[in-house]
Design an enzyme around this catalytic site. Structure first.
Site, PDB file in Angstrom:
ATOM      1  CG  HIS A  59     -29.570  -1.412 -12.083  1.00  0.00           C
ATOM      2  ND1 HIS A  59     -29.264  -0.153 -12.519  1.00  0.00           N
ATOM      3  CD2 HIS A  59     -28.486  -2.182 -12.316  1.00  0.00           C
ATOM      4  CE1 HIS A  59     -28.031  -0.162 -13.008  1.00  0.00           C
ATOM      5  NE2 HIS A  59     -27.533  -1.375 -12.890  1.00  0.00           N
ATOM      6  CG  ASP A  61     -24.877  -9.284 -10.741  1.00  0.00           C
ATOM      7  OD1 ASP A  61     -24.028  -9.581 -11.589  1.00  0.00           O
ATOM      8  OD2 ASP A  61     -24.822  -8.249 -10.062  1.00  0.00           O
TER       9      ASP A  61
HETATM   10  N1  CMC Z   1     -34.588  -6.711  -2.493  1.00  0.00           N
HETATM   11  C1  CMC Z   1     -35.494  -6.136  -1.683  1.00  0.00           C
HETATM   12  N2  CMC Z   1     -35.732  -4.820  -1.636  1.00  0.00           N
HETATM   13  C2  CMC Z   1     -35.012  -4.034  -2.441  1.00  0.00           C
HETATM   14  C3  CMC Z   1     -34.045  -4.559  -3.325  1.00  0.00           C
HETATM   15  C4  CMC Z   1     -33.849  -5.958  -3.324  1.00  0.00           C
HETATM   16  N3  CMC Z   1     -32.949  -6.512  -4.128  1.00  0.00           N
HETATM   17  N4  CMC Z   1     -33.474  -3.549  -4.010  1.00  0.00           N
HETATM   18  C5  CMC Z   1     -34.045  -2.424  -3.579  1.00  0.00           C
HETATM   19  N5  CMC Z   1     -34.991  -2.714  -2.626  1.00  0.00           N
HETATM   20  C6  CMC Z   1     -35.900  -1.777  -1.953  1.00  0.00           C
HETATM   21  C7  CMC Z   1     -35.174  -1.038  -0.843  1.00  0.00           C
HETATM   22  O1  CMC Z   1     -35.300  -1.733   0.390  1.00  0.00           O
HETATM   23  C8  CMC Z   1     -35.917   0.277  -0.847  1.00  0.00           C
HETATM   24  O2  CMC Z   1     -37.163   0.067  -0.221  1.00  0.00           O
HETATM   25  P1  CMC Z   1     -37.872   1.257   0.654  1.00  0.00           P
HETATM   26  O3  CMC Z   1     -38.224   2.298  -0.351  1.00  0.00           O
HETATM   27  O4  CMC Z   1     -39.032   0.593   1.308  1.00  0.00           O
HETATM   28  O5  CMC Z   1     -36.828   1.706   1.633  1.00  0.00           O
HETATM   29  C9  CMC Z   1     -36.190   0.538  -2.327  1.00  0.00           C
HETATM   30  O6  CMC Z   1     -36.261  -0.781  -2.914  1.00  0.00           O
HETATM   31  C10 CMC Z   1     -35.116   1.353  -3.039  1.00  0.00           C
HETATM   32  O7  CMC Z   1     -33.865   0.711  -2.799  1.00  0.00           O
HETATM   33  P2  CMC Z   1     -32.476   1.471  -2.690  1.00  0.00           P
HETATM   34  O8  CMC Z   1     -31.535   0.619  -1.920  1.00  0.00           O
HETATM   35  O9  CMC Z   1     -32.704   2.876  -2.231  1.00  0.00           O
HETATM   36  O10 CMC Z   1     -32.072   1.529  -4.201  1.00  0.00           O
HETATM   37  P3  CMC Z   1     -30.614   1.807  -4.738  1.00  0.00           P
HETATM   38  O11 CMC Z   1     -30.767   2.407  -6.079  1.00  0.00           O
HETATM   39  O12 CMC Z   1     -29.834   2.598  -3.727  1.00  0.00           O
HETATM   40  O13 CMC Z   1     -29.941   0.365  -4.803  1.00  0.00           O
HETATM   41  C11 CMC Z   1     -29.228  -1.754  -5.557  1.00  0.00           C
HETATM   42  C12 CMC Z   1     -29.749  -0.361  -5.958  1.00  0.00           C
HETATM   43  C13 CMC Z   1     -28.763  -2.495  -6.777  1.00  0.00           C
HETATM   44  C14 CMC Z   1     -28.013  -1.554  -4.619  1.00  0.00           C
HETATM   45  C15 CMC Z   1     -30.343  -2.511  -4.825  1.00  0.00           C
HETATM   46  O14 CMC Z   1     -31.441  -2.690  -5.685  1.00  0.00           O
HETATM   47  C16 CMC Z   1     -29.873  -3.862  -4.277  1.00  0.00           C
HETATM   48  O15 CMC Z   1     -29.334  -3.897  -3.161  1.00  0.00           O
HETATM   49  N6  CMC Z   1     -30.062  -4.979  -5.025  1.00  0.00           N
HETATM   50  C17 CMC Z   1     -29.562  -6.286  -4.608  1.00  0.00           C
HETATM   51  C18 CMC Z   1     -28.080  -6.397  -4.910  1.00  0.00           C
HETATM   52  C19 CMC Z   1     -27.837  -6.588  -6.399  1.00  0.00           C
HETATM   53  O16 CMC Z   1     -28.473  -7.399  -7.060  1.00  0.00           O
HETATM   54  N7  CMC Z   1     -26.859  -5.832  -6.905  1.00  0.00           N
HETATM   55  C20 CMC Z   1     -26.457  -5.904  -8.327  1.00  0.00           C
HETATM   56  C21 CMC Z   1     -26.796  -4.644  -9.060  1.00  0.00           C
HETATM   57  S1  CMC Z   1     -26.740  -4.815 -10.850  1.00  0.00           S
HETATM   58  C22 CMC Z   1     -25.127  -5.215 -11.272  1.00  0.00           C
HETATM   59  C23 CMC Z   1     -24.115  -4.302 -10.723  1.00  0.00           C
HETATM   60  O17 CMC Z   1     -24.199  -3.089 -10.812  1.00  0.00           O
HETATM   61  O18 CMC Z   1     -23.139  -4.807 -10.199  1.00  0.00           O
END
Ligand code: CMC
Length: 423
Positions: free
Chosen positions: A302, A359
């Site tokens: 998140h 989710d």
């Molecule tokens: N699985 C694997 N790796 C992950 C995940 C995941 N679900 N989420 C983040 N990471 C890793 C990402 O690869 C990165 O690694 P590195 O530092 O090695 O590059 C690190 O963690 C930071 O990730 P980020 O993408 O920079 O983080 P963010 O704050 O931009 O993204 C997020 C947040 C929710 C988009 C992301 O965690 C994600 O894609 N999660 C899966 C999709 C999901 O479940 N979304 C629902 C969010 S909650 C409800 C809502 O808001 O709708």
């Protein structure tokens, strides 16, 4: 207490900016004069560190895993309130008295029935269209049903009427999308019924109090989440003076994506794939950790929570209760639990502070309630509607300027015009 000042030094010159402080002492550097004074803008792709507004609706502490609506902890609201009470809370800032609730409910009930134009548009849409796309069309169609009530300058009473309209129409819109996709006829609403009982009736043709109660809880858990992607979209659309229906239709489109609300559909698809292929949780986690796979653990991580998402904790417990109540055993729930355990013991997830989000378990409950997978994100939208509406109203009330971020241009410099035509 004197205002804290932050000093920014550029080229030997010093500029001072005041710090704006929130209820829980959260701090933001007010750089609203930065560009005019220095010629610099802040640079923050994805708005990871940008406070775009002041809001009195929802408080979220991502490090401590706290979520409150207008000061009420989410677990208390989920346990004690019903969804319309929470809608009232988000819109008014206070929980309703009995008479305030009755009046609010009656106002919403007046719009349980959908305008015929919305039903006609729904019927005309391709059967294979994704339910989120259909919902956006239906929300936009409301602009055509109430064309004289859309001006930003409309009276406060008219704006409230639009609030009742969108909240009142949502159960029928969601139920009719489901029934269209299932090839079923549309049912008339039960006009004096409780919000979720009416919704379940319109979906299934039956009244089921257990399912309606579960629905209240799920919708409450999704009702608002401060400045997330879809809510920021609603606010930015509303900031140009666009009407409520157009603004929430835009929010719905933003929610659709797999990194936002679309994740609830992706989670079940992921769990089903793990089951079908007989993959172990360890094998799936290994694939997620291999960046070349481009696979994320859906329902994990998140932007703000770097601790447990409090909604996920409640939903996980609730999944057990609902499945037991409905006497359903879903092997996918066990897969989800062992996947969560494996991930939370793995340094990849621990180091990056990745926990289950709202989710991860919600889809398992929706499925147990008989809701098809492609409707999951629509259910999220259904729950989030009061959040979008309240945030839209707050933006209007505080007369915020049009939302318009800046950029750092990296394209070509001014150059001479060339054409393949040789002139
Ligand atoms: N699985 C694997 N790796 C992950 C995940 C995941 N679900 N989420 C983040 N990471 C890793 C990402 O690869 C990165 O690694 P590195 O530092 O090695 O590059 C690190 O963690 C930071 O990730 P980020 O993408 O920079 O983080 P963010 O704050 O931009 O993204 C997020 C947040 C929710 C988009 C992301 O965690 C994600 O894609 N999660 C899966 C999709 C999901 O479940 N979304 C629902 C969010 S909650 C409800 C809502 O808001 O709708």
């Amino acid at each position: 207490m004197a205002t804290e000042i932050v000093e920014i030094k550029i080229g030997g010159k010093s500029f001072e900016y005041p710090v704006t402080v929130g209820t829980y002492d959260e701090k933001g550097i007010d750089i609203s004069k930065l560009l005019a004074q220095t010629g610099y803008v802040t640079f923050d792709i994805g708005y990871k560190n940008t406070g775009a507004t002041k809001s009195a609706i929802t408080f979220l502490d991502g490090d401590k895993g706290i979520l409150e609506y207008c000061g009420y902890p989410i677990d208390q609201l989920a346990e004690k309130s019903n969804f319309l009470e929470v809608c009232y809370l988000l819109l008014h800032g206070e929980l309703p008295t009995k008479s305030q609730f009755d009046e609010f409910e009656a106002n919403v009930q007046r719009y349980y029935e959908l305008p015929t134009e919305v039903v006609a548009v729904l019927k005309s849409l391709p059967k294979d269209m994704h339910p989120m796309g259909i919902l956006s069309v239906m929300l936009n169609t409301l602009c055509g049903c109430y064309p004289n009530d859309l001006e930003p300058s409309a009276s406060e009473a008219t704006h409230w009427e639009n609030v009742y309209r969108v909240l009142g129409h949502m159960p029928a819109m969601v139920a009719y999308i489901y029934r269209k996709k299932a090839g079923l006829s549309f049912l008339k609403p039960r006009k004096k019924a409780d919000y979720c009982e009416n919704f379940i009736y319109m979906m299934t043709g039956k009244v089921n109090k257990t399912i309606a109660k579960a629905m209240h809880t799920l919708l409450i858990l999704h009702a608002d989440h401060e400045q997330n992607c879809s809510t920021s979209t609603v606010r930015i659309i509303g900031s140009s003076g666009s009407n409520l229906f157009a603004s929430v239709a835009g929010g719905n489109n933003a929610l659709w994506g797999p990194l936002h609300g679309g994740a609830n559909q992706e989670v079940i698809e992921m769990l089903e794939e793990i089951k079908t292929l007989g993959r172990t949780p360890e094998e799936h986690i290994a694939m997620v950790k291999d960046k070349s796979s481009n696979v994320r653990l859906m329902g994990f991580g998140h932007r703000v929570y770097k601790n447990f998402d409090p909604r996920a904790k409640i939903i996980k417990r609730f999944a057990d209760v609902v499945l037991k109540d409905l006497n359903i055993s879903d092997p996918v729930l066990d897969i989800a639990k062992s996947l969560e355990k494996t991930a939370l013991e793995d340094s990849y997830f621990v180091d990056r502070k990745l926990f289950p989000n709202v989710d991860f378990y919600s889809g398992i409950i929706y499925r147990a309630l008989g809701i098809p997978v492609d409707m999951f994100t629509v259910m999220f939208s259904f729950g989030r509607m009061p959040g979008w509406v309240s945030q839209w109203r707050e933006l209007r009330a505080s007369k915020e300027p049009i939302g318009r971020p800046r950029q750092i241009y990296t394209g070509a410099k001014k150059r001479k015009y060339v054409t393949y035509r040789g002139r």
